[in-house]
Design a protein around this motif. Structure first.
Motif, PDB file in Angstrom:
ATOM      1  N   TYR A  30      12.277  36.283-156.087  1.00 58.28           N
ATOM      2  CA  TYR A  30      12.866  35.164-155.356  1.00 58.28           C
ATOM      3  C   TYR A  30      14.325  34.990-155.735  1.00 58.28           C
ATOM      4  N   ILE A  31      15.081  34.370-154.828  1.00 60.34           N
ATOM      5  CA  ILE A  31      16.434  33.932-155.167  1.00 60.34           C
ATOM      6  C   ILE A  31      16.297  32.763-156.133  1.00 60.34           C
ATOM      7  N   ASN A  32      17.093  32.783-157.192  1.00 63.30           N
ATOM      8  CA  ASN A  32      17.023  31.748-158.226  1.00 63.30           C
ATOM      9  C   ASN A  32      17.812  30.517-157.773  1.00 63.30           C
ATOM     10  N   ARG A  33      17.206  29.765-156.865  1.00 65.06           N
ATOM     11  CA  ARG A  33      17.855  28.581-156.306  1.00 65.06           C
ATOM     12  C   ARG A  33      16.787  27.600-155.831  1.00 65.06           C
ATOM     13  N   CYS A  34      16.773  26.410-156.427  1.00 68.99           N
ATOM     14  CA  CYS A  34      15.820  25.386-156.021  1.00 68.99           C
ATOM     15  C   CYS A  34      16.215  24.841-154.647  1.00 68.99           C
ATOM     16  N   PRO A  35      15.268  24.705-153.717  1.00 72.75           N
ATOM     17  CA  PRO A  35      15.609  24.190-152.388  1.00 72.75           C
ATOM     18  C   PRO A  35      16.016  22.711-152.402  1.00 72.75           C
ATOM     19  N   HIS A  36      15.732  21.996-153.477  1.00 70.51           N
ATOM     20  CA  HIS A  36      16.068  20.564-153.550  1.00 70.51           C
ATOM     21  C   HIS A  36      17.522  20.348-153.936  1.00 70.51           C
ATOM     22  N   ARG A  37      17.955  20.943-155.028  1.00 68.90           N
ATOM     23  CA  ARG A  37      19.310  20.710-155.533  1.00 68.90           C
ATOM     24  C   ARG A  37      20.211  21.942-155.486  1.00 68.90           C
ATOM     25  N   GLY A  38      19.649  23.098-155.190  1.00 67.95           N
ATOM     26  CA  GLY A  38      20.455  24.311-155.144  1.00 67.95           C
ATOM     27  C   GLY A  38      20.821  24.846-156.515  1.00 67.95           C
ATOM     28  N   VAL A  39      20.100  24.416-157.544  1.00 69.06           N
ATOM     29  CA  VAL A  39      20.381  24.853-158.911  1.00 69.06           C
ATOM     30  C   VAL A  39      19.418  25.961-159.318  1.00 69.06           C
ATOM     31  N   GLY A  40      19.768  26.666-160.391  1.00 69.16           N
ATOM     32  CA  GLY A  40      18.869  27.666-160.946  1.00 69.16           C
ATOM     33  C   GLY A  40      17.617  26.994-161.495  1.00 69.16           C
ATOM     34  N   LEU A  41      16.514  27.714-161.520  1.00 74.75           N
ATOM     35  CA  LEU A  41      15.219  27.144-161.887  1.00 74.75           C
ATOM     36  C   LEU A  41      14.866  27.246-163.366  1.00 74.75           C
ATOM     37  N   GLU A  42      15.440  28.200-164.086  1.00 74.62           N
ATOM     38  CA  GLU A  42      14.940  28.519-165.417  1.00 74.62           C
ATOM     39  C   GLU A  42      15.227  27.444-166.467  1.00 74.62           C
ATOM     40  N   TRP A  43      14.255  27.338-167.405  1.00 79.19           N
ATOM     41  CA  TRP A  43      14.376  26.428-168.549  1.00 79.19           C
ATOM     42  C   TRP A  43      15.360  27.007-169.553  1.00 79.19           C
ATOM     43  N   LYS A  44      15.212  28.278-169.817  1.00 79.67           N
ATOM     44  CA  LYS A  44      16.121  29.061-170.652  1.00 79.67           C
ATOM     45  C   LYS A  44      16.018  30.485-170.131  1.00 79.67           C
ATOM     46  N   ALA A  45      16.787  31.382-170.661  1.00 80.94           N
ATOM     47  CA  ALA A  45      16.829  32.746-170.123  1.00 80.94           C
ATOM     48  C   ALA A  45      15.420  33.305-169.906  1.00 80.94           C
ATOM     49  N   ASP A  46      15.166  33.772-168.699  1.00 79.31           N
ATOM     50  CA  ASP A  46      13.917  34.439-168.316  1.00 79.31           C
ATOM     51  C   ASP A  46      12.679  33.542-168.349  1.00 79.31           C
ATOM     52  N   GLN A  47      12.831  32.237-168.422  1.00 79.96           N
ATOM     53  CA  GLN A  47      11.673  31.335-168.436  1.00 79.96           C
ATOM     54  C   GLN A  47      11.655  30.489-167.169  1.00 79.96           C
ATOM     55  N   PHE A  48      10.844  30.931-166.190  1.00 79.75           N
ATOM     56  CA  PHE A  48      10.742  30.288-164.877  1.00 79.75           C
ATOM     57  C   PHE A  48       9.377  29.662-164.637  1.00 79.75           C
ATOM     58  N   LEU A  49       8.428  29.886-165.544  1.00 79.88           N
ATOM     59  CA  LEU A  49       7.052  29.446-165.321  1.00 79.88           C
ATOM     60  C   LEU A  49       6.730  28.174-166.104  1.00 79.88           C
ATOM     61  N   ASP A  50       5.727  27.435-165.611  1.00 73.17           N
ATOM     62  CA  ASP A  50       5.267  26.245-166.337  1.00 73.17           C
ATOM     63  C   ASP A  50       4.516  26.690-167.592  1.00 73.17           C
ATOM     64  N   SER A  51       4.068  25.729-168.397  1.00 71.54           N
ATOM     65  CA  SER A  51       3.441  26.055-169.679  1.00 71.54           C
ATOM     66  C   SER A  51       2.153  26.864-169.531  1.00 71.54           C
ATOM     67  N   SER A  52       1.490  26.781-168.380  1.00 74.76           N
ATOM     68  CA  SER A  52       0.259  27.542-168.167  1.00 74.76           C
ATOM     69  C   SER A  52       0.518  28.925-167.551  1.00 74.76           C
ATOM     70  N   ASN A  53       1.779  29.215-167.237  1.00 80.82           N
ATOM     71  CA  ASN A  53       2.167  30.480-166.574  1.00 80.82           C
ATOM     72  C   ASN A  53       1.494  30.653-165.219  1.00 80.82           C
ATOM     73  N   SER A  54       1.109  29.532-164.582  1.00 82.29           N
ATOM     74  CA  SER A  54       0.424  29.638-163.296  1.00 82.29           C
ATOM     75  C   SER A  54       1.288  29.186-162.121  1.00 82.29           C
ATOM     76  N   LEU A  55       2.418  28.528-162.387  1.00 84.73           N
ATOM     77  CA  LEU A  55       3.324  28.061-161.336  1.00 84.73           C
ATOM     78  C   LEU A  55       4.769  28.266-161.779  1.00 84.73           C
ATOM     79  N   ILE A  56       5.643  28.432-160.805  1.00 82.02           N
ATOM     80  CA  ILE A  56       7.078  28.449-161.071  1.00 82.02           C
ATOM     81  C   ILE A  56       7.503  26.977-161.175  1.00 82.02           C
ATOM     82  N   GLN A  57       8.330  26.652-162.170  1.00 85.38           N
ATOM     83  CA  GLN A  57       8.736  25.257-162.350  1.00 85.38           C
ATOM     84  C   GLN A  57      10.246  25.138-162.446  1.00 85.38           C
ATOM     85  N   CYS A  58      10.809  24.195-161.700  1.00 85.54           N
ATOM     86  CA  CYS A  58      12.241  23.914-161.754  1.00 85.54           C
ATOM     87  C   CYS A  58      12.539  23.101-163.011  1.00 85.54           C
TER      88      CYS A  58
END
Length: 105
Positions: free
Chosen positions: A37-65
């Motif tokens: 995916y393009i690393n851009r949230c549709p709400h604010r247009g910002v990158g999604l990651e918490w820190k480098a290479d971390q795009f998933l929620d704590s359960s690794n089952s969803l992508i989280q902004c």
């Protein structure tokens, strides 16, 4: 086709960010399948990651902004919770072969 990484560099239930030219992307592997995916949230247009290479929620089952906590399905990028519910991430066509993961650009 543009090379992203080897298959071993994206283990199952993990994510990884990439800068390809002036485009920021991220890839997620789940159940052996790769999604890009393009690393851009549709709400604010910002990158999604918490820190480098971390795009998933704590359960690794969803992508989280990281900005506002919106949750997206890994398989199709649809927002299922948060201020952009019903919108989707922009997917990038990809394929995997013995050399690694490739995207169409």
């Amino acid at each position: 086709m543009k090379f992203l990484c080897t298959g071993a560099q994206l283990p199952d239930n993990s994510s990884r960010g990439f800068d390809i030219g002036n485009q920021k992307l991220f890839a997620v592997r789940r159940g052996g399948q790769v999604y890009v995916y393009i690393n851009r949230c549709p709400h604010r247009g910002v990158g999604l990651e918490w820190k480098a290479d971390q795009f998933l929620d704590s359960s690794n089952s969803l992508i989280q902004c990281a900005t506002h906590g919106a949750l997206f399905l890994i398989e199709d990028g649809e927002c299922v919770s948060g201020p952009c519910a019903g919108q989707s991430l922009t997917s990038i066509a990809c394929r995997e072969d013995a050399q690694g993961i490739w995207i169409s650009v």
